[in-house]
Design a protein around this motif. Structure first.
Motif, PDB file in Angstrom:
ATOM      1  N   SER A  87      11.750  24.832  65.872  1.00 14.90           N
ATOM      2  CA  SER A  87      12.567  25.676  66.758  1.00 14.90           C
ATOM      3  C   SER A  87      13.918  26.013  66.147  1.00 14.90           C
ATOM      4  O   SER A  87      14.586  26.952  66.580  1.00 14.90           O
ATOM      5  N   MET A  88      14.321  25.275  65.114  1.00 12.84           N
ATOM      6  CA  MET A  88      15.594  25.564  64.457  1.00 12.84           C
ATOM      7  C   MET A  88      15.521  26.813  63.578  1.00 12.84           C
ATOM      8  O   MET A  88      16.506  27.203  62.955  1.00 12.84           O
ATOM      9  N   THR A  89      14.345  27.452  63.529  1.00 14.12           N
ATOM     10  CA  THR A  89      14.234  28.740  62.840  1.00 14.12           C
ATOM     11  C   THR A  89      14.669  29.902  63.735  1.00 14.12           C
ATOM     12  O   THR A  89      14.797  31.029  63.260  1.00 14.12           O
ATOM     13  N   ALA A  90      14.912  29.635  65.010  1.00 15.23           N
ATOM     14  CA  ALA A  90      15.315  30.684  65.945  1.00 15.23           C
ATOM     15  C   ALA A  90      16.725  31.180  65.622  1.00 15.23           C
ATOM     16  O   ALA A  90      17.513  30.476  64.989  1.00 15.23           O
ATOM     17  N   PRO A  91      17.078  32.400  66.047  1.00 10.95           N
ATOM     18  CA  PRO A  91      18.430  32.922  65.804  1.00 10.95           C
ATOM     19  C   PRO A  91      19.498  32.025  66.412  1.00 10.95           C
ATOM     20  O   PRO A  91      19.281  31.408  67.461  1.00 10.95           O
ATOM     21  N   SER A  92      20.660  31.947  65.763  1.00 12.58           N
ATOM     22  CA  SER A  92      21.716  31.033  66.195  1.00 12.58           C
ATOM     23  C   SER A  92      22.689  31.658  67.181  1.00 12.58           C
ATOM     24  O   SER A  92      23.502  30.958  67.771  1.00 12.58           O
ATOM     25  N   GLY A  93      22.652  32.988  67.323  1.00 12.55           N
ATOM     26  CA  GLY A  93      23.582  33.648  68.233  1.00 12.55           C
ATOM     27  C   GLY A  93      24.950  33.888  67.635  1.00 12.55           C
ATOM     28  O   GLY A  93      25.921  34.094  68.359  1.00 12.55           O
ATOM     29  N   THR A 140      20.153  18.145  69.413  1.00  9.54           N
ATOM     30  CA  THR A 140      18.820  18.733  69.541  1.00  9.54           C
ATOM     31  C   THR A 140      18.945  20.122  70.141  1.00  9.54           C
ATOM     32  O   THR A 140      19.865  20.404  70.914  1.00  9.54           O
ATOM     33  N   ASP A 141      18.004  20.986  69.787  1.00  6.70           N
ATOM     34  CA  ASP A 141      18.029  22.349  70.333  1.00  6.70           C
ATOM     35  C   ASP A 141      16.913  22.560  71.348  1.00  6.70           C
ATOM     36  O   ASP A 141      16.620  23.699  71.718  1.00  6.70           O
ATOM     37  N   GLY A 142      16.289  21.480  71.770  1.00  7.58           N
ATOM     38  CA  GLY A 142      15.194  21.662  72.718  1.00  7.58           C
ATOM     39  C   GLY A 142      14.871  20.413  73.491  1.00  7.58           C
ATOM     40  O   GLY A 142      15.751  19.681  73.934  1.00  7.58           O
ATOM     41  N   GLU A 143      13.591  20.161  73.631  1.00  5.28           N
ATOM     42  CA  GLU A 143      13.142  19.014  74.402  1.00  5.28           C
ATOM     43  C   GLU A 143      11.899  18.433  73.751  1.00  5.28           C
ATOM     44  O   GLU A 143      11.311  19.027  72.838  1.00  5.28           O
ATOM     45  N   THR A 145      23.575  19.548  72.883  1.00  6.56           N
ATOM     46  CA  THR A 145      22.419  20.444  72.999  1.00  6.56           C
ATOM     47  C   THR A 145      22.828  21.789  72.427  1.00  6.56           C
ATOM     48  O   THR A 145      23.954  22.252  72.632  1.00  6.56           O
ATOM     49  N   PHE A 146      21.914  22.426  71.717  1.00  2.00           N
ATOM     50  CA  PHE A 146      22.232  23.636  70.961  1.00  2.00           C
ATOM     51  C   PHE A 146      21.259  24.753  71.329  1.00  2.00           C
ATOM     52  O   PHE A 146      20.043  24.571  71.254  1.00  2.00           O
ATOM     53  N   SER A 193      16.317  23.520  78.389  1.00  2.00           N
ATOM     54  CA  SER A 193      16.051  23.341  79.819  1.00  2.00           C
ATOM     55  C   SER A 193      17.087  22.428  80.458  1.00  2.00           C
ATOM     56  O   SER A 193      17.719  21.601  79.784  1.00  2.00           O
ATOM     57  N   ASN A 194      17.248  22.571  81.754  1.00  2.47           N
ATOM     58  CA  ASN A 194      18.183  21.711  82.485  1.00  2.47           C
ATOM     59  C   ASN A 194      17.756  20.244  82.409  1.00  2.47           C
ATOM     60  O   ASN A 194      18.602  19.339  82.384  1.00  2.47           O
TER      61      ASN A 194
END
Length: 489
Positions: free
Chosen positions: A153-159, A393-396, A439-440, A445-446
């Motif tokens: 998932s760390m391949t996703a755009p960073s914004g 972490t950028d996810g869950e 969280t990044f 998710s909440n």
């Protein structure tokens, strides 16, 4: 004549009583307005004096660390005056004392501030005071485990753009345009490293380990024969078997966009209909596929999966296909070599899906003096060691452990994975480890945010970084909190 007729006449008089009453009221009105103005000016001066005294104390602390002696009173006063004068307020602050007690540098100051309106009432000046002390952890050992999510998932755009997260071009190669999350993480971690080791005198007392995690953690091929590891022998491919003849695909038609989700990230591809050839083909392959250990470590059975020490219970090596590894970059044990840390950060790459508990556990193990890793110092009451974990972490969780039947992390019981994440954090904190968590991304998710927030040692130790700029800021803020000098009052 009684008083009532007199009062009635006074209240109905229109020839000048309003002017008389106003003149009588003017003095207290002006006094109130004047006091409000003076109070506002004094309040501003008081805040500025305290801020300037804080700054002067930091100046004296830095001077002391670099030169081994306090600056002169004149030098410190000049610094204080220049800082205060920048506010444009009246008065010149004076340092009453500049002292050092152990590692604490202390300054007391005062300012005689002139008043404007209150002077009419006999108070032409007002004396303000400030008191600041600065301590530093320069002499206390600090050990930090950076537990970093390096999943797919760390391949996703960073914004964010390169200019936003690295405006000076210090950390990114020239011309960098594709700022995905893993790139943003590298910049944030490199800036963390730079802040933490900015003070050369402190560097010898600070050590950092890097723990990249995904579905597994990679402890390194060189540790295969450690007494705390249990790794089967690699097996080569053996024998050969062939499949049934078939017509191979020679072309694709009717292509259209399609997608699926991997590690919480949509993956887009072209779905097409096959066109088969007219010549039969037969494929052959090894009867037994080769298996190789790439450094991946699975989970020990409970309760040892949430224990930091070896204690005679070996860690299971996870075997993969010879050409594929299910874990990312190798861990880096504690070191104070800034360049080695930067090289490891720069080598990180995204791989596989997310299993957070083992990331937390190996971060804790890096900070524990006993095996599996023994680089950490063993703190005592007379020689304390500050232990810190930074979890990002950028996810869950996308996987769970297959315990007790298998040490692998291929399960789908995410409730269990989340529970073990929380337990791992709780146990690490109980062992004296101070945890900062981040969280990044804007799609966390909440549930995951709450879990990672609860993992932190305090509410102000958690950062929700929705984009790369906020991630870089969070890491710099954490580095400053962990290792920089700080006010004591």
């Amino acid at each position: 004549m009684t008083i009532r007729p007199l009062m009635k006449r006074f209240l109905t008089e229109k020839s000048g009583h309003f002017a008389i009453m106003f003149s009588l009221a003017l003095f207290p009105i002006l006094a109130g307005v004047g006091m409000a103005i003076d109070y506002s000016r004094l309040s501003q001066a008081n805040v500025r004096l305290k801020d300037s005294t804080d700054a002067a104390t930091f100046f004296a602390s830095k001077y002391y660390r670099e030169k081994g002696t306090l600056p002169s009173l004149a030098e410190t006063t000049d610094f204080l005056d220049a800082n205060f004068a920048a506010s444009g307020l009246d008065g010149a602050p004076v340092i009453d004392s500049l002292t050092i007690n152990g590692s604490v540098i202390h300054i007391k100051s005062h300012l005689v501030n002139p008043t404007m309106i209150m002077g009419i009432f006999g108070q032409s000046t007002h004396t303000l005071t400030a008191d600041a002390g600065v301590t530093s952890d320069q002499d206390q050992p600090i050990e930090i485990a950076m537990v970093l999510d390096t999943t797919y998932s760390m391949t996703a755009p960073s914004g964010a753009t390169a200019g936003q997260i690295d405006p000076e071009g210090t950390y990114l190669p020239p011309g960098t345009t594709d700022i995905d999350r893993i790139t943003a993480l590298k910049v944030a971690a490199l800036k963390f490293n730079a802040v933490l080791f900015a003070d050369a005198a402190a560097s010898t007392q600070r050590r950092v380990s890097i723990v990249p995690f995904s579905r597994y953690v990679n402890v390194g091929l060189g540790r295969r024969n450690e007494p705390w590891m249990s790794v089967p022998a690699d097996t080569p491919s053996t024998g050969q078997m062939c499949g049934q003849p078939y017509y191979p695909v020679v072309n694709w038609v009717n292509c259209h966009p399609a997608s699926y989700t991997y590690d919480g990230v949509p993956v887009t591809y072209q779905a097409c209909d096959p066109v088969y050839g007219t010549t039969l083909q037969t494929d052959c392959w090894p009867t037994s596929a080769g298996l190789t250990w790439h450094g991946c470590v699975g989970s020990r059975n409970a309760p040892d999966n949430l224990a930091d020490k070896y204690n005679g219970k070996k860690f299971p090596g996870i075997m993969d296909a010879t050409t594929y590894s299910s874990c990312g970059a190798e861990v880096l044990p504690l070191t104070n070599d800034r360049d080695v840390i930067a090289t490891k950060i720069s080598s990180l790459y995204p791989q596989e899906t997310t299993y957070i508990p083992e990331g937390v556990m190996w971060g804790w193990r890096m900070l524990t003096h006993s095996a599996p890793f023994t680089e950490a110092k063993d703190p005592t009451s007379s020689k304390p060691v500050k232990k810190v974990m930074v979890l990002m972490t950028d996810g869950e969780n996308q996987n769970s452990a297959d315990l007790p039947s298998n040490p692998t992390h291929n399960g789908s019981d995410l409730t269990q994975a989340n529970m073990w994440t929380s337990e791992a954090c709780t146990k690490a904190k109980a062992d004296g480890i101070e945890i900062y968590s981040v969280t990044f991304g804007d799609d966390v998710s909440n549930t995951s945010k709450q879990m990672i927030s609860d993992c932190a040692s305090a509410p102000d130790h958690y950062y929700d970084a929705s984009n790369a700029e906020k991630l870089v800021s969070a890491f710099q803020n954490i580095a400053s909190k962990v290792g920089a000098v700080r006010l004591t009052n």
